[in-house]
Scaffold this motif. Structure first.
Motif, PDB file in Angstrom:
ATOM      1  N   ALA A 501      38.751  50.205  39.654  1.00  0.00           N
ATOM      2  CA  ALA A 501      40.096  50.629  39.259  1.00  0.00           C
ATOM      3  C   ALA A 501      41.139  50.134  40.261  1.00  0.00           C
ATOM      4  O   ALA A 501      42.242  49.718  39.878  1.00  0.00           O
ATOM      5  CB  ALA A 501      40.147  52.147  39.141  1.00  0.00           C
ATOM      6  N   ALA A 503      41.016  47.478  41.765  1.00  0.00           N
ATOM      7  CA  ALA A 503      41.174  46.040  41.524  1.00  0.00           C
ATOM      8  C   ALA A 503      41.869  45.765  40.199  1.00  0.00           C
ATOM      9  O   ALA A 503      41.929  44.611  39.764  1.00  0.00           O
ATOM     10  CB  ALA A 503      39.807  45.362  41.543  1.00  0.00           C
ATOM     11  N   GLY A 504      42.381  46.811  39.538  1.00  0.00           N
ATOM     12  CA  GLY A 504      43.132  46.618  38.307  1.00  0.00           C
ATOM     13  C   GLY A 504      42.301  46.664  37.044  1.00  0.00           C
ATOM     14  O   GLY A 504      42.759  46.241  35.979  1.00  0.00           O
ATOM     15  N   ILE A 505      41.077  47.188  37.141  1.00  0.00           N
ATOM     16  CA  ILE A 505      40.196  47.274  35.980  1.00  0.00           C
ATOM     17  C   ILE A 505      40.262  48.690  35.427  1.00  0.00           C
ATOM     18  O   ILE A 505      40.007  49.667  36.155  1.00  0.00           O
ATOM     19  CB  ILE A 505      38.756  46.895  36.369  1.00  0.00           C
ATOM     20  N   PRO A 506      40.615  48.866  34.147  1.00  0.00           N
ATOM     21  CA  PRO A 506      40.829  50.216  33.597  1.00  0.00           C
ATOM     22  C   PRO A 506      39.533  51.030  33.492  1.00  0.00           C
ATOM     23  O   PRO A 506      38.520  50.548  32.975  1.00  0.00           O
ATOM     24  CB  PRO A 506      41.405  49.945  32.202  1.00  0.00           C
ATOM     25  N   ARG A 663      41.279  39.750  30.586  1.00  0.00           N
ATOM     26  CA  ARG A 663      41.914  40.117  31.850  1.00  0.00           C
ATOM     27  C   ARG A 663      40.939  40.917  32.725  1.00  0.00           C
ATOM     28  O   ARG A 663      40.857  40.725  33.945  1.00  0.00           O
ATOM     29  CB  ARG A 663      43.180  40.929  31.558  1.00  0.00           C
ATOM     30  N   THR A 664      40.170  41.787  32.106  1.00  0.00           N
ATOM     31  CA  THR A 664      39.193  42.596  32.834  1.00  0.00           C
ATOM     32  C   THR A 664      38.095  41.726  33.430  1.00  0.00           C
ATOM     33  O   THR A 664      37.693  41.905  34.586  1.00  0.00           O
ATOM     34  CB  THR A 664      38.588  43.649  31.887  1.00  0.00           C
ATOM     35  N   ARG A 667      39.502  39.817  36.423  1.00  0.00           N
ATOM     36  CA  ARG A 667      39.649  40.672  37.612  1.00  0.00           C
ATOM     37  C   ARG A 667      38.291  41.013  38.216  1.00  0.00           C
ATOM     38  O   ARG A 667      38.151  41.105  39.444  1.00  0.00           O
ATOM     39  CB  ARG A 667      40.421  41.935  37.235  1.00  0.00           C
TER      40      ARG A 667
END
Length: 709
Positions: A501, A503-506, A663-664, A667
């Motif tokens: 999270a 690192a920008g991962i939902p 995008r995931t 990342r």
């Protein structure tokens, strides 16, 4: 050059191809011996530079003055070929370094391929060479040949009868026999060779050096590579990128695709072998074309030489022509399976075909019937109509038996010669098995010929990939920080997901609790329904021990599930360290993906994505690429999945948020690069991909630490 610093890919290899003088250390009068063959071949084929046979006895050798040591030669040769026993090689390399030799070819065996003592001796050779800025080819190799300069630094029997004609094909091979077999076969097809290099043990010069040197070589326009493995991932990528930038097609026969083949490759070369799927991904990223047989290497390589970079197809469209509807159907099946497309012909084109051959079927594939070969003018009229069609496709003509008939052979050769003259920029490909002299005549017109329908389909698909070299995007690179990871990420999925999270991962809102009361409180804050999962660094697969409870609707269900999960964990994994139970929302809707990272022994972190459930596990429907990947590259990976239609609105389902999924994955790949020193594996499974515009959620995650040494 400082000691032990490896040269940039391709640097210094001109010493093997354009040396103005060659010493053969261990030279012999007997041309059947390894030390006798290079001297004989250099003289036989007219090498213009100085040739210095080196033999302790001195005197005359094969009509040339011999010298007891390379230190005694009148001038310092730029290249030395060593054909002495392993035990004498180190001193020979030292003498070459002292004499100012720029390149050394070590033909001798008995080094890393022979065991630890040989490996230590090989390391000493490298130390001496790199300390003195001298490139070393081999040991245990078949050497190098520059056909252009008639410089033969090899003992290959492929050169005994004749030297290949000078031409555009450069060959680099880790296997000397496969490489020389390739060189001989290309020559037998009438194609010229520019340079040949066999890298053997790759103590210093490796396959990347060969590719890079040929990419920079003005005499080479196409590179054929025979590869068993890769020792330096970054160097291979740099070399392939050099060839891509210079629009030099690279066609690679990579052997060792099976587990058994990989084991054989490792034992033969003494190097680690990376995953075959990862090699595929690397080749695809840099525009190199991988082939899977020697025949395919020759057929596609020959076609690429005939076409040149300017005439390689940039479109996957094909127009198929045969004198039989059955053959046309077979061609269509093979082409579509290879990824080619069959565009419709214009009405005007179809009318012109009927005018030339009234009985022809005018759809694509074209059933031209036997009438097309009645006279050269009829055939030419039909071919001209097809080549004039605005769809810009490649015209593929199948000739089953016609070339074996002297009359029909004349019809076809006359028509083909005229159509090449009238449409020099349009691509025409033939499918025919012979006879060989007729095939040679057709190829001499600049028309590629494939021996069968499957070979033509895969070959054309490969040529299309090579034709798109200039359009390839630059490979993603990671230039961010390389940081240690918090060891807590290996404890349980909660900590793993928290790191992702960041690192920008939902990820969903979650909490680890230690009692039933805390579980109820957390569930109320989360909102029912919820999921409970056991949290332990010692239990990677929670479902296998009854460690997951789904769709819990109220407080009572949460209390019961908490107690049940803890009891089950103690029963099935009594030694496991339990952190408690994870409380998470029960999320529904969307399509499940799996994404992860593993560590390849050659290429490092590799990212994988696939459809969740049985699609990844049973159908092996996954895509891989070396990390990092850009969002665009991740999107291409997802779109390449056979089951991608499930994400793309199949059967009226809403389209999934593929952009968010890409995008995931991108990342995740950056996270893997940042923490590559600590994290060996990452598993995000499942990832719930919601409808377009609603994003994704990683519902479970596992991280495995890198082994400590």
């Amino acid at each position: 050059m400082p000691a032990q610093v490896q040269a940039a890919p391709g640097a210094g290899l001109d010493a093997f191809f354009q040396a103005d003088g060659v010493a053969v250390v261990g030279a012999s009068d007997d041309i059947t011996k390894i030390g006798g063959r290079p001297v004989q071949l250099l003289r036989k084929y007219g090498y213009a530079g100085a040739i210095y046979p080196i033999n302790p006895r001195g005197g005359m050798l094969q009509g040339l003055p011999a010298y007891a040591s390379i230190l005694d030669t009148p001038t310092a040769p730029q290249l030395a070929i060593l054909a002495v026993p392993a035990a004498a090689t180190l001193q020979a390399v030292r003498d070459c370094a002292a004499r100012g030799v720029r390149g050394v070819i070590v033909l001798s065996t008995g080094f890393a391929e022979a065991g630890p003592e040989g490996a230590a001796l090989q390391a000493e050779l490298v130390h001496v060479a790199r300390t003195h800025g001298m490139r070393l080819l081999g040991p245990n190799c078949l050497g190098a040949v520059s056909v252009v300069d008639k410089l033969v630094g090899s003992f290959s029997i492929a050169l005994e009868q004749s030297l290949p004609p000078a031409g555009q094909v450069g060959i680099v091979s880790q296997s000397g026999n496969i490489g020389s077999f390739t060189m001989r076969n290309m020559a037998d097809r009438g194609l010229g060779v520019s340079r040949f290099v066999a890298t053997g043990n790759e103590a210093d010069v490796d396959v990347a050096d060969g590719i890079a040197a040929l990419a920079e070589d003005p005499a080479t326009t196409i590179i054929l590579c025979c590869m068993e493995t890769c020792r330096h991932a970054g160097r291979l990528a740099e070399a392939l990128d050099m060839a891509r930038h210079r629009r030099k097609p690279v066609i690679v026969l990579k052997i060792g695709a099976t587990a058994q083949g990989q084991a054989a490759a490792a034992s033969h070369t003494g190097a680690l072998t990376g995953s075959d799927a990862v090699f595929d991904a690397v080749f695809r990223r840099y525009g190199a074309l991988r082939v899977h047989s020697f025949e395919e290497l020759l057929d596609v390589g020959h076609a690429a030489v005939l076409l040149g970079a300017e005439r390689l197809p940039s479109t996957d469209a094909v127009t198929l022509v045969a004198a039989s509807g059955g053959f046309g159907i077979m061609m269509a099946d093979a082409m579509v399976q290879a990824g080619m497309t069959l565009p419709a012909l214009a009405d005007s084109t179809r009318a012109r075909i009927r005018e030339a051959v009234p009985t022809a079927g005018t759809h694509n594939p074209v059933d031209a019937s036997a009438q097309m070969s009645a006279r050269p003018d009829i055939l030419l009229k039909m071919l001209t109509a097809l080549q004039d069609d605005a769809n810009g496709s490649t015209l593929v003509l199948l000739l089953a038996l016609s070339l074996y008939n002297p009359r029909l052979r004349g019809v076809y050769l006359e028509a083909l010669e005229k159509i090449r003259a009238s449409h020099p920029d349009r691509l025409l490909v033939l499918i025919s098995q012979g006879p060989p002299d007729a095939v040679a005549e057709i190829r001499a017109l600049g028309i590629p010929v494939f021996p069968g329908i499957p070979a033509a389909a895969t070959g054309l698909a490969g040529l299309v990939r090579l034709g798109r070299l200039a359009a390839l995007p630059a490979a993603a690179a990671y230039d961010g920080p390389r940081d240690p990871v918090d060891p807590a990420v290996f404890r349980n999925e909660f900590h793993a997901k928290q790191a992702l999270a960041a690192a920008g991962i939902p990820v969903p809102r979650e909490e680890v609790v230690g009692s039933a009361d805390e579980a109820v409180r957390s569930a109320r804050a989360t909102g029912y329904p919820v999921v409970l999962k056991i949290a332990s660094e010692d239990i990677a697969h929670k479902t296998e021990i009854g460690g997951v409870a789904l769709n819990l609707q109220d407080d009572a269900a949460v209390r019961e599930a908490f107690d049940r999960l803890m009891a089950s964990a103690r029963q099935h994994a009594p030694a496991a360290r339990l952190d408690g139970v994870l409380v998470a929302p029960m999320v529904r809707g969307g399509v499940e993906l799996i994404a992860g990272v593993s560590r390849d022994p050659v290429f490092g972190p590799v990212v994988m994505v696939g459809l969740g459930g049985i699609y990844a596990e049973i159908l092996k429907d996954v895509a891989v690429q070396v990390a990092p990947v850009s969002e665009d590259e991740a999107l291409r990976m997802i779109r390449s999945l056979r089951m991608f239609p499930l994400l793309d609105g199949a059967r009226g389902q809403p389209k999934a948020d593929v952009a968010a999924a890409a995008r995931t994955v991108a990342r995740l790949s950056e996270f893997a690069c940042r923490h590559a020193a600590d994290v060996a594996e990452i598993d995000m499974n499942p990832i719930l991909v919601r409808p377009e515009g609603e994003g994704v959620l990683v519902l479970d995650a596992l991280m495995v630490p890198a082994p400590t040494h």
